[in-house]
Design a protein around this motif. Structure first.
Motif, short mmCIF file in Angstrom:
data_model
loop_
_atom_site.label_atom_id
_atom_site.label_comp_id
_atom_site.label_asym_id
_atom_site.label_seq_id
_atom_site.Cartn_x
_atom_site.Cartn_y
_atom_site.Cartn_z
N LYS A 221 1.48 9.36 -5.46
CA LYS A 221 2.51 9.79 -4.05
C LYS A 221 1.31 10.61 -3.16
O LYS A 221 1.33 10.30 -2.01
CB LYS A 221 3.62 10.50 -4.55
CG LYS A 221 4.77 9.46 -4.98
CD LYS A 221 5.97 10.20 -5.28
CE LYS A 221 6.99 9.48 -5.79
NZ LYS A 221 8.29 10.19 -6.09
N ARG B 73 -1.71 8.48 -2.10
CA ARG B 73 -1.36 7.06 -1.80
C ARG B 73 -1.88 6.80 -0.36
O ARG B 73 -2.73 5.70 -0.25
CB ARG B 73 -0.02 6.90 -1.68
CG ARG B 73 0.49 5.43 -1.07
CD ARG B 73 2.08 5.35 -1.19
NE ARG B 73 2.82 5.74 -2.42
CZ ARG B 73 3.86 6.05 -2.73
NH1 ARG B 73 4.85 6.04 -1.40
NH2 ARG B 73 4.56 6.03 -3.58
N THR C 252 -4.33 3.20 -0.83
CA THR C 252 -4.06 1.95 -0.25
C THR C 252 -5.00 1.31 0.64
O THR C 252 -4.68 -0.08 0.88
CB THR C 252 -2.64 2.08 0.55
OG1 THR C 252 -2.77 3.06 1.63
CG2 THR C 252 -1.54 2.43 -0.20
N GLN D 251 5.06 -0.14 -11.90
CA GLN D 251 4.98 -1.58 -11.38
C GLN D 251 5.77 -1.83 -9.91
O GLN D 251 5.04 -2.34 -9.03
CB GLN D 251 5.66 -2.20 -12.45
CG GLN D 251 5.33 -3.81 -12.08
CD GLN D 251 6.48 -4.72 -11.20
OE1 GLN D 251 7.49 -4.24 -11.07
NE2 GLN D 251 6.05 -5.62 -10.52
N LYS D 252 6.95 -1.14 -9.66
CA LYS D 252 7.19 -1.32 -8.39
C LYS D 252 6.49 -0.53 -7.55
O LYS D 252 6.52 -0.84 -6.19
CB LYS D 252 8.76 -0.48 -8.51
CG LYS D 252 9.55 -0.63 -7.21
CD LYS D 252 11.02 0.01 -7.15
CE LYS D 252 11.86 -0.20 -5.96
NZ LYS D 252 11.27 0.00 -4.67
N THR D 253 5.82 0.57 -7.62
CA THR D 253 5.06 1.38 -6.67
C THR D 253 3.84 0.39 -6.37
O THR D 253 3.62 0.26 -5.00
CB THR D 253 4.49 2.69 -7.29
OG1 THR D 253 5.59 3.45 -7.45
CG2 THR D 253 3.60 3.17 -6.40
N HIS E 254 3.78 -2.99 -6.41
CA HIS E 254 4.39 -3.86 -5.46
C HIS E 254 4.60 -3.49 -4.27
O HIS E 254 4.29 -4.33 -3.10
CB HIS E 254 5.64 -4.31 -6.13
CG HIS E 254 6.13 -5.67 -5.30
ND1 HIS E 254 7.37 -5.31 -4.50
CD2 HIS E 254 6.10 -7.16 -5.40
CE1 HIS E 254 7.58 -6.26 -4.11
NE2 HIS E 254 6.90 -7.49 -4.45
N ASP E 255 5.23 -2.25 -3.82
CA ASP E 255 5.72 -1.96 -2.44
C ASP E 255 4.50 -1.40 -1.71
O ASP E 255 4.70 -1.43 -0.50
CB ASP E 255 6.51 -0.85 -2.95
CG ASP E 255 7.90 -1.38 -3.35
OD1 ASP E 255 8.06 -2.54 -3.68
OD2 ASP E 255 8.92 -0.37 -3.61
N TYR E 256 3.42 -0.82 -2.30
CA TYR E 256 2.53 -0.02 -1.56
C TYR E 256 1.21 -0.53 -1.51
O TYR E 256 0.19 0.03 -0.72
CB TYR E 256 2.59 1.45 -1.75
CG TYR E 256 3.99 2.00 -1.88
CD1 TYR E 256 4.19 2.37 -0.45
CD2 TYR E 256 4.86 2.39 -2.60
CE1 TYR E 256 5.50 3.19 -0.17
CE2 TYR E 256 5.96 3.09 -2.53
CZ TYR E 256 6.49 3.35 -1.01
OH TYR E 256 7.67 3.82 -0.86
N TYR E 257 0.73 -1.51 -2.37
CA TYR E 257 -0.40 -1.97 -2.66
C TYR E 257 -0.66 -3.39 -2.52
O TYR E 257 -1.33 -3.85 -3.43
CB TYR E 257 -1.23 -1.44 -4.06
CG TYR E 257 -1.17 0.17 -3.99
CD1 TYR E 257 -2.34 0.72 -3.75
CD2 TYR E 257 -0.02 0.90 -4.50
CE1 TYR E 257 -2.33 2.19 -4.01
CE2 TYR E 257 -0.07 2.13 -4.52
CZ TYR E 257 -1.43 2.96 -4.20
OH TYR E 257 -1.48 4.37 -4.24
N PRO E 258 -0.53 -3.95 -1.37
CA PRO E 258 -0.45 -5.36 -0.81
C PRO E 258 -1.79 -5.85 -1.20
O PRO E 258 -1.98 -7.06 -1.40
CB PRO E 258 0.15 -5.55 0.26
CG PRO E 258 0.04 -4.53 0.83
CD PRO E 258 -0.01 -3.35 -0.27
#
Length: 262
Positions: free
Chosen positions: A188, A191, A195, A221-223, A225-229
């Motif tokens: 966090k 980040r 990113t 895993q959710k992090t 997915h949500d923040y590292y496209p």
């Protein structure tokens, strides 16, 4: 609590159970003494199948090579052939200190938490040596790292705190519970910078792993997915398998994913 602490220690210490042999003519070794942390690290370099000295190869840095390098090398050969991809140069980083000292970012089991110093050794000393003396393609985009358990923790720590070193990350059953989930806390904080990078990340866990393992892995895993496209991502749950039993399944899955990125 005593049982939980014992289980946590075992997660960090138990070796793998599956091995294959690497042809001797593809193996080279050297030892490098680190000025970053004072360790003397035995390094095993595995040349790819059908190696040509005229080519430059992507590199995959393998943690805990005593346990996993042979299996990783065998699977790399299989995946390169099956996917008709170029092979990769494997760099097994042996233990120059207690492995938990090097892999943990915070004090654990009496160690001082030397992951940052270990990462600096890799970035400032080992990678330059490999890219100078071996047919390794230079640059972050050609480098990956693979680790299991405490090694998976270190791979995730590199992604968060030393993202300039590698573009491709394989974290198998990472011990993200360590230090009150310190890797997730630092993610966090860092980040915004991370990113902007790109690459790939493969994360895996055994379905039957103990309770302390599952929540932080799911959150990480959710992090991702949500923040590292900008990172191609793979996530795999080894059904019916526990922490150690899952590795013989997750390593092939991870390397299949990895070669699709090459």
């Amino acid at each position: 609590m005593k049982l939980l602490a014992l289980f946590a220690a075992l997660l960090l210490l138990f070796p793998a159970c599956k091995k294959d042999s690497i042809p001797a003519d593809r193996v080279q070794t050297f030892t490098i003494s680190s000025t970053a942390n004072g360790g003397a690290y035995p390094i095993t370099v595995v040349l790819p199948q059908n190696y040509s000295p005229e080519k430059k190869y992507a590199t995959l840095y393998v943690l805990d090579p005593k346990w996993d390098l042979d299996f990783v090398a065998s699977e790399c050969d299989k995946q390169a052939a099956a996917q008709q991809r170029e092979g990769v140069l494997l760099i097994g980083i042996g233990w120059g200190h207690d492995r938990v000292h090097d892999y943990a970012p915070v004090p654990l089991r009496g160690g001082t938490g030397g992951a940052d110093e270990f990462a600096r050794f890799i970035g400032n000393e080992l990678i330059p040596r490999v890219e100078k003396d071996y047919p390794a393609a230079a640059g972050r985009q050609y480098r990956g790292i693979i680790g299991h358990s405490a090694g998976g923790l270190f791979a995730a720590h590199c992604f968060v705190g030393h993202n300039e070193l590698f573009a491709h990350y394989i974290a198998l059953s990472p011990s993200l519970w360590v230090g009150d989930q310190v890797v997730l806390v630092r993610e966090k904080e860092l980040r915004t910078n991370n990113t902007t990078g790109n690459g790939s990340f493969f994360l895996a866990v055994g379905e039957l792993e103990q309770e302390l393992m599952q929540p932080p892995i799911a959150l990480f895993q959710k992090t991702l997915h949500d923040y590292y496209p900008r990172y191609t991502q793979g996530f795999y749950i080894a059904r019916g398998l526990d922490h150690m039993g899952s590795k013989n399944t997750t390593i092939p899955k991870a390397l299949s994913f990895y070669f699709q990125q090459q």
